[in-house]
Design a protein around this motif. Structure first.
Motif, PDB file in Angstrom:
ATOM      1  N   GLN A 218       0.809  -1.229   0.000  1.00 19.23           N
ATOM      2  CA  GLN A 218       0.000   0.000   0.000  1.00 19.23           C
ATOM      3  C   GLN A 218       0.835   1.269   0.000  1.00 19.23           C
ATOM      4  O   GLN A 218       0.348   2.329   0.384  1.00 19.23           O
ATOM      5  CB  GLN A 218      -0.961   0.001   1.196  1.00 19.23           C
ATOM      6  CG  GLN A 218      -1.939  -1.156   1.198  1.00 19.23           C
ATOM      7  CD  GLN A 218      -2.901  -1.111   2.360  1.00 19.23           C
ATOM      8  OE1 GLN A 218      -2.776  -0.287   3.266  1.00 19.23           O
ATOM      9  NE2 GLN A 218      -3.890  -1.996   2.354  1.00 19.23           N
ATOM     10  N   ARG A 219       2.074   1.177  -0.448  1.00 20.47           N
ATOM     11  CA  ARG A 219       2.880   2.394  -0.611  1.00 20.47           C
ATOM     12  C   ARG A 219       2.687   3.012  -1.995  1.00 20.47           C
ATOM     13  O   ARG A 219       2.961   4.200  -2.190  1.00 20.47           O
ATOM     14  CB  ARG A 219       4.355   2.086  -0.391  1.00 20.47           C
ATOM     15  CG  ARG A 219       4.754   1.778   1.027  1.00 20.47           C
ATOM     16  CD  ARG A 219       4.438   2.915   1.989  1.00 20.47           C
ATOM     17  NE  ARG A 219       4.999   4.177   1.567  1.00 20.47           N
ATOM     18  CZ  ARG A 219       6.246   4.585   1.851  1.00 20.47           C
ATOM     19  NH1 ARG A 219       7.033   3.800   2.553  1.00 20.47           N
ATOM     20  NH2 ARG A 219       6.687   5.751   1.465  1.00 20.47           N
ATOM     21  N   ARG A 470       3.919  18.077   8.006  1.00 21.03           N
ATOM     22  CA  ARG A 470       3.798  19.519   7.798  1.00 21.03           C
ATOM     23  C   ARG A 470       3.666  19.853   6.304  1.00 21.03           C
ATOM     24  O   ARG A 470       2.835  20.683   5.905  1.00 21.03           O
ATOM     25  CB  ARG A 470       5.013  20.215   8.404  1.00 21.03           C
ATOM     26  CG  ARG A 470       4.963  21.724   8.338  1.00 21.03           C
ATOM     27  CD  ARG A 470       6.288  22.341   8.712  1.00 21.03           C
ATOM     28  NE  ARG A 470       6.750  21.887  10.011  1.00 21.03           N
ATOM     29  CZ  ARG A 470       7.847  21.157  10.216  1.00 21.03           C
ATOM     30  NH1 ARG A 470       8.582  20.766   9.185  1.00 21.03           N
ATOM     31  NH2 ARG A 470       8.197  20.804  11.428  1.00 21.03           N
ATOM     32  N   ASP A 471       4.480  19.203   5.477  1.00 23.86           N
ATOM     33  CA  ASP A 471       4.427  19.487   4.038  1.00 23.86           C
ATOM     34  C   ASP A 471       3.115  19.022   3.420  1.00 23.86           C
ATOM     35  O   ASP A 471       2.546  19.700   2.554  1.00 23.86           O
ATOM     36  CB  ASP A 471       5.601  18.793   3.342  1.00 23.86           C
ATOM     37  CG  ASP A 471       6.935  19.471   3.630  1.00 23.86           C
ATOM     38  OD1 ASP A 471       6.916  20.583   4.197  1.00 23.86           O
ATOM     39  OD2 ASP A 471       7.987  18.887   3.301  1.00 23.86           O
ATOM     40  N   ILE A 472       2.612  17.862   3.846  1.00 28.77           N
ATOM     41  CA  ILE A 472       1.370  17.342   3.268  1.00 28.77           C
ATOM     42  C   ILE A 472       0.191  18.225   3.652  1.00 28.77           C
ATOM     43  O   ILE A 472      -0.694  18.517   2.821  1.00 28.77           O
ATOM     44  CB  ILE A 472       1.152  15.892   3.723  1.00 28.77           C
ATOM     45  CG1 ILE A 472       2.222  14.989   3.093  1.00 28.77           C
ATOM     46  CG2 ILE A 472      -0.241  15.403   3.343  1.00 28.77           C
ATOM     47  CD1 ILE A 472       2.188  13.565   3.576  1.00 28.77           C
ATOM     48  N   ILE A 489       2.701   7.868  -4.474  1.00 30.27           N
ATOM     49  CA  ILE A 489       3.274   7.099  -3.368  1.00 30.27           C
ATOM     50  C   ILE A 489       2.720   7.675  -2.074  1.00 30.27           C
ATOM     51  O   ILE A 489       2.773   8.889  -1.850  1.00 30.27           O
ATOM     52  CB  ILE A 489       4.819   7.163  -3.374  1.00 30.27           C
ATOM     53  CG1 ILE A 489       5.378   6.460  -4.605  1.00 30.27           C
ATOM     54  CG2 ILE A 489       5.393   6.527  -2.115  1.00 30.27           C
ATOM     55  CD1 ILE A 489       6.892   6.509  -4.696  1.00 30.27           C
ATOM     56  N   THR A 490       2.182   6.824  -1.230  1.00 32.17           N
ATOM     57  CA  THR A 490       1.638   7.290   0.037  1.00 32.17           C
ATOM     58  C   THR A 490       2.770   7.664   0.989  1.00 32.17           C
ATOM     59  O   THR A 490       3.861   7.104   0.913  1.00 32.17           O
ATOM     60  CB  THR A 490       0.769   6.200   0.673  1.00 32.17           C
ATOM     61  OG1 THR A 490       1.569   5.009   0.834  1.00 32.17           O
ATOM     62  CG2 THR A 490      -0.424   5.883  -0.200  1.00 32.17           C
ATOM     63  N   VAL A 518       9.358   9.651   2.389  1.00 35.39           N
ATOM     64  CA  VAL A 518       9.152   9.968   0.976  1.00 35.39           C
ATOM     65  C   VAL A 518       7.682   9.791   0.630  1.00 35.39           C
ATOM     66  O   VAL A 518       6.986   8.936   1.205  1.00 35.39           O
ATOM     67  CB  VAL A 518      10.042   9.073   0.073  1.00 35.39           C
ATOM     68  CG1 VAL A 518       9.637   7.609   0.180  1.00 35.39           C
ATOM     69  CG2 VAL A 518      10.008   9.542  -1.368  1.00 35.39           C
ATOM     70  N   TRP A 519       7.197  10.622  -0.294  1.00 41.95           N
ATOM     71  CA  TRP A 519       5.845  10.515  -0.820  1.00 41.95           C
ATOM     72  C   TRP A 519       5.830  11.116  -2.221  1.00 41.95           C
ATOM     73  O   TRP A 519       6.776  11.808  -2.616  1.00 41.95           O
ATOM     74  CB  TRP A 519       4.814  11.204   0.083  1.00 41.95           C
ATOM     75  CG  TRP A 519       5.167  12.603   0.494  1.00 41.95           C
ATOM     76  CD1 TRP A 519       5.992  12.979   1.511  1.00 41.95           C
ATOM     77  CD2 TRP A 519       4.715  13.824  -0.103  1.00 41.95           C
ATOM     78  NE1 TRP A 519       6.090  14.347   1.595  1.00 41.95           N
ATOM     79  CE2 TRP A 519       5.301  14.897   0.613  1.00 41.95           C
ATOM     80  CE3 TRP A 519       3.861  14.130  -1.161  1.00 41.95           C
ATOM     81  CZ2 TRP A 519       5.075  16.226   0.292  1.00 41.95           C
ATOM     82  CZ3 TRP A 519       3.621  15.457  -1.480  1.00 41.95           C
ATOM     83  CH2 TRP A 519       4.224  16.483  -0.749  1.00 41.95           C
ATOM     84  N   GLY A 520       4.795  10.823  -2.983  1.00 41.31           N
ATOM     85  CA  GLY A 520       4.764  11.302  -4.365  1.00 41.31           C
ATOM     86  C   GLY A 520       3.350  11.610  -4.829  1.00 41.31           C
ATOM     87  O   GLY A 520       2.373  10.991  -4.391  1.00 41.31           O
ATOM     88  N   ILE A 521       3.251  12.596  -5.724  1.00 37.00           N
ATOM     89  CA  ILE A 521       1.977  13.009  -6.308  1.00 37.00           C
ATOM     90  C   ILE A 521       2.174  13.290  -7.788  1.00 37.00           C
ATOM     91  O   ILE A 521       3.298  13.323  -8.290  1.00 37.00           O
ATOM     92  CB  ILE A 521       1.400  14.272  -5.613  1.00 37.00           C
ATOM     93  CG1 ILE A 521       2.407  15.419  -5.723  1.00 37.00           C
ATOM     94  CG2 ILE A 521       1.045  13.988  -4.162  1.00 37.00           C
ATOM     95  CD1 ILE A 521       1.872  16.742  -5.168  1.00 37.00           C
TER      96      ILE A 521
END
Length: 537
Positions: A218-219, A470-472, A489-490, A518-521
């Protein structure tokens, strides 16, 4: 008839004479290396080994007594910026100060070597210091180890990967083993190696088909799976085909845009070459874009000055005194003045990392000012790797790229961009408060909508769980960004984040790890359906 004695003497003379002749011939013949001395270490190699200034059991030094001027200068910077945690706490009434006393940290903890409190009394009264003292000592020893002069085998990078050897991205240990790195025998070696490799490996571990970020854990979201599949069709060869450099002759170039680049732009190119080793059939073009990008040294810059003899002598004396516990006093006024003049300039890491020093100019480095209109350079390092650095805000150069983006060949990476931090340059006209950097017109405000419009994936890292959160939260409320993106990416921990603690100079209690999460959109897609003109009702 010769006697038996003479015959024996002549026979011996003939034997030894032939042996002497053979020895003389062997002396003139070049020496051959036999199998028995193959594993023997040559004397020349042993002489070339550097002699460490500090041994492994002598790495701990208080900042004010460090044998290295840069660390002493950092200790002075911490003393001028940090405040005593006991004085600033709600219980400071029990430790009243007189007017002549300062709240600045002047007392160095004997266990970690950092300036942490204003006095020994407050150091002894602070029960919270024990929770992070061991981390500070770890950072102290790591910094001294990097300057100790020993040979760092953990920085020896392996060459190309064999075709039949698969690479695992489960964690650092498995990656180093499957990639063929030297054995990381100590935790300190692991921290050093992870710190320098976290940037290229974060990129590689996300884009590679063997990535640990999957749908099953689920990432990766379904939309992210499609986005990554588009990139991987270019990054990898079809199943069964050899993944070699020749197989990528007809492939398009993969462009990685690293926005807001700082320390990553100053890494040696051979470190970034490790990214190419993960994708043997690809040609990468890395773009470092940001106002703090490191540029090559000017061609007419003077050569570096040789180290001052008096400073070197002082460092040697301090090193010996730390080992032998002997105090040494220097009475020469000229030496003290020279030390003050040659004292290195240390730029404190307050709220924004300082701009890295200029990088070395390589043989093929060329200026790209005429092409991009901003201070920039390009270096074709290898046939598989080209690096371009642009010292400008991305909004200034986006127009030159906006018509060329392709989700199959392009991706954006933002390493700790600080979306949720207040802007140091822009203030709201309504309430006078600073904008968040995600909405600031001088920072990420005009950049993020432009990136989302490209439909290319945007990957973001954070240095702590609080930084990621904070960034999200900031992008979920920012105009022209909120409701305009979909997850690739969650949010979660990055398996290839740095394992080395970074300590803030303004407060030694603040410690983070580079690229912890790390995360991605990507920009939200909107399907257009044609409405049928024929209706029954």
């Amino acid at each position: 008839m010769a006697s038996p004695l003479l015959r024996s003497r002549s026979a011996l003379r003939a034997v030894f004479g032939s042996q002497t002749c053979q020895r003389s011939l062997c002396a003139n013949r070049p020496r051959a290396r036999t199998i028995f001395n193959f594993f023997r270490r040559s004397a020349k190699t042993a002489q070339e080994e550097p002699v460490p200034l500090l041994t492994e059991d002598n790495l701990f030094h208080p900042f004010s007594k460090s044998p290295f001027p840069a660390i002493r200068a950092r200790g002075e910077a911490i003393q001028s910026l940090a405040k005593c945690p006991v004085c600033t706490s709600s219980h400071c009434s029990t430790h009243a100060h007189t007017k002549s006393q300062s709240l600045a940290v002047k007392f160095e903890c004997p266990d970690c070597g950092f300036p942490t409190h204003c006095s020994q009394e407050h150091w002894m009264a602070d029960q919270e210091h024990k929770k992070y003292c061991s981390r500070l000592r770890e950072v102290n020893e790591d910094d001294h180890d990097l300057r100790s002069g020993r040979k760092f085998r953990e920085f020896e990078m392996p060459g190309p990967q064999a075709y039949e050897e698969a690479i695992s991205f489960a964690n650092w240990d498995v990656f180093w083993y499957t990639r063929g790195f030297p054995s990381m025998d100590t935790e300190r070696s692991r921290r050093h190696a992870s710190k320098i490799l976290t940037y290229p490996l974060t990129i590689g571990s996300i884009l590679h088909q063997n990535s640990g970020l999957t749908l099953s854990n689920q990432r990766v979201t379904p939309e992210g799976s499609r986005s990554l599949a588009a990139l991987r069709t270019t990054l990898h060869v079809p199943p069964g085909a050899p993944d070699t450099e020749e197989a990528g002759a007809a492939k398009p170039q993969i462009r990685i845009f690293i926005l807001g680049a700082r320390a990553e732009s100053s890494l040696p190119p051979h470190v970034w070459e490790q990214l190419c080793m993960l994708f043997p059939s690809c040609h990468f073009h890395l773009f470092f874009i940001g106002p703090q990008v490191s540029l090559p040294k000017p061609a007419n810059s003077p050569p570096p000055k040789p180290p001052n003899k008096s400073a070197t002598k002082e460092d040697t004396v301090i090193n010996q005194s730390a080992v032998e516990h002997v105090s040494t006093t220097h009475t020469s006024t000229d030496t003290v003045k020279q030390q003050e003049e040659d004292k290195p300039v240390y730029v404190p890491n307050v709220y924004e990392p300082p701009t890295p020093a200029p990088i070395a100019t390589l043989k093929r480095t060329r200026s790209s000012v005429e092409l991009y209109g901003v201070p920039s350079y390009t270096v074709p390092y290898t046939p598989q790797l080209t690096i371009t650095g642009l010292q400008a805000n991305y909004a200034e150069v986006h127009a030159q790229f906006q018509d060329t983006f392709d989700p199959y060949t392009d991706a954006f990476f933002l390493f700790s961009p600080g979306f949720g931090f207040p802007s140091p340059n822009s203030v709201s006209e309504l309430d006078g408060k600073p904008y968040l950097q995600i909405t600031s017109p001088t920072e990420w405000g005009p950049v993020m909508p432009a990136l989302l419009a490209t439909r290319c994936a945007i990957y973001v890292t954070g240095f702590s769980p609080a930084d990621v959160e904070r960034d999200i939260r900031s992008i979920e409320t920012a105009p022209d960004v909120a409701c305009e993106f979909e997850w690739v990416i969650t949010p979660g921990e990055n398996a290839f984040g740095s394992e080395k603690w970074e300590v803030a100079d303004f407060d030694p209690r603040v410690m983070v790890k580079t690229n912890w999460g790390v995360w991605g959109i990507r920009g939200k897609g909107r399907e257009v359906r044609e409405r049928s003109s024929f209706r029954l009702f």
